[in-house]
Scaffold this active site. Structure first.
Site, PDB file in Angstrom:
ATOM      1  N   GLY A  13      28.991  38.193  23.445  1.00 36.17           N
ATOM      2  CA  GLY A  13      29.445  39.700  23.551  1.00 36.17           C
ATOM      3  C   GLY A  13      31.065  39.855  23.694  1.00 36.17           C
ATOM      4  N   LEU A  14      31.126  41.439  23.510  1.00 38.14           N
ATOM      5  CA  LEU A  14      32.768  41.572  23.701  1.00 38.14           C
ATOM      6  C   LEU A  14      33.497  41.026  24.675  1.00 38.14           C
ATOM      7  CD1 LEU A  14      32.446  45.290  22.169  1.00 38.14           C
ATOM      8  CD2 LEU A  14      33.085  43.137  20.846  1.00 38.14           C
ATOM      9  N   SER A  15      34.849  41.107  24.606  1.00 38.53           N
ATOM     10  CA  SER A  15      35.566  41.147  25.864  1.00 38.53           C
ATOM     11  C   SER A  15      35.360  42.154  26.737  1.00 38.53           C
ATOM     12  CB  SER A  15      37.127  41.089  25.502  1.00 38.53           C
ATOM     13  OG  SER A  15      37.937  41.201  26.846  1.00 38.53           O
ATOM     14  N   GLY A  16      34.967  41.674  28.182  1.00 35.01           N
ATOM     15  CA  GLY A  16      34.596  42.913  29.140  1.00 35.01           C
ATOM     16  C   GLY A  16      32.980  43.377  29.080  1.00 35.01           C
ATOM     17  N   GLY A  18      30.707  41.565  29.882  1.00 33.69           N
ATOM     18  CA  GLY A  18      29.956  41.275  31.225  1.00 33.69           C
ATOM     19  C   GLY A  18      29.413  40.061  31.308  1.00 33.69           C
ATOM     20  N   SER A  20      31.179  36.988  31.877  1.00 27.38           N
ATOM     21  CA  SER A  20      31.513  36.036  33.302  1.00 27.38           C
ATOM     22  C   SER A  20      30.715  36.471  34.522  1.00 27.38           C
ATOM     23  CB  SER A  20      33.052  36.180  33.444  1.00 27.38           C
ATOM     24  OG  SER A  20      33.836  35.794  32.091  1.00 27.38           O
ATOM     25  N   SER A  87      32.192  34.494  21.135  1.00 27.26           N
ATOM     26  CA  SER A  87      31.620  33.892  19.917  1.00 27.26           C
ATOM     27  C   SER A  87      31.255  35.103  18.996  1.00 27.26           C
ATOM     28  CB  SER A  87      30.484  32.934  20.400  1.00 27.26           C
ATOM     29  OG  SER A  87      29.707  33.637  21.626  1.00 27.26           O
TER      30      SER A  87
END
Ligand code: PPS
Ligand code: ADP
Length: 190
Positions: A13-16, A18, A20, A87
């Protein structure tokens, strides 16, 4: 104690979006069930294993293949591996899926660019939208959403607990959680 089945939960998914946050929550949930777990987080991998790589397609693809390779090695030895890298390319994700044979669970961590930019966890979107970060995923670089992920979590509409519950429910029904009758030692042997 019975031997554990290794597998890879591939968060994309995109940065930010969720990744991590969910990786850590899932790690805790699996540890509580007695499962050995490792997280391969894009940020960390780039600090230690992919320092030489940039964010062009070749750099991202090489990064993802390294993560996929390490994940498979760990999964073959009974570890539940959780990866948390953007990814962005479908074809590259399919390559790491094939590397695993079975025992690969793709989780689409879905959130719109607008929602991620509003969160702006690291302040990167503000910079990217000002044109200060070239090839920033979702802003000036592509993100190819999964077509048939095993699980989709929509993090702009779900709490962390709800998203986690969805992933755990899939792992449970697919027989990945300890306590179920699972086949052993098949991760990536193909
Ligand atoms: N150009 C560009 N595009 C996207 N992200 C960028 C970029 N430059 C730096 N960053 C930071 O690097 C993190 C993403 O690294 P990944 O290894 O997950 O990316 S990739 O899977 O190889 O595409 C990403 O971390 P997350 O926010 O955890 O996803 C960003 O903090
Ligand atoms: N359902 C959810 N799942 C995961 N994160 C969520 C969810 N709802 C809100 N968030 C928030 O979104 C942010 C995601 O940040 P992070 O996990 O660092 O994203 P990523 O690793 O994809 O860059 C965190 O502040 C987290 O608390």
């Amino acid at each position: 104690m019975s031997e554990r089945r290794g597998y890879t939960v591939w968060l994309t998914g995109l940065s930010g979006s969720g990744k991590s946050t969910l990786a850590q929550a899932l790690q805790q949930a699996l540890i509580q069930r007695g499962q050995p777990v490792e997280i391969l987080d894009g940020d960390e991998v780039r600090e230690y294993l992919s320092t030489d790589l940039g964010f062009d397609r070749a750099g991202r693809d090489a990064n993802i293949k390294r993560i996929g390779y390490v994940a498979r090695l760990l999964a073959r030895h009974g570890v539940a591996v959780i990866t948390a890298a953007i990814s962005p390319y479908r074809e590259t994700r399919e390559t790491v899926r094939e590397l695993h044979g079975n025992n690969f669970i793709e989780v689409y961590v879905q959130a719109s660019v607008e929602a991620c930019a509003k969160r702006d966890v690291k302040g990167l979107y503000q910079r990217a939208l000002r044109g200060e970060i070239p090839q920033f995923t979702g802003v000036s670089d592509p993100y190819e959403a999964p077509l048939q992920p095993e699980v989709t979590v929509v993090t702009e509409r779900e709490t962390v607990a709800q998203s986690l519950a969805k992933i755990l429910a899939y792992l449970e029904q697919a027989g990945y959680l300890p306590g179920r009758d699972v086949s052993l030692g098949t991760a990536g042997n193909g």
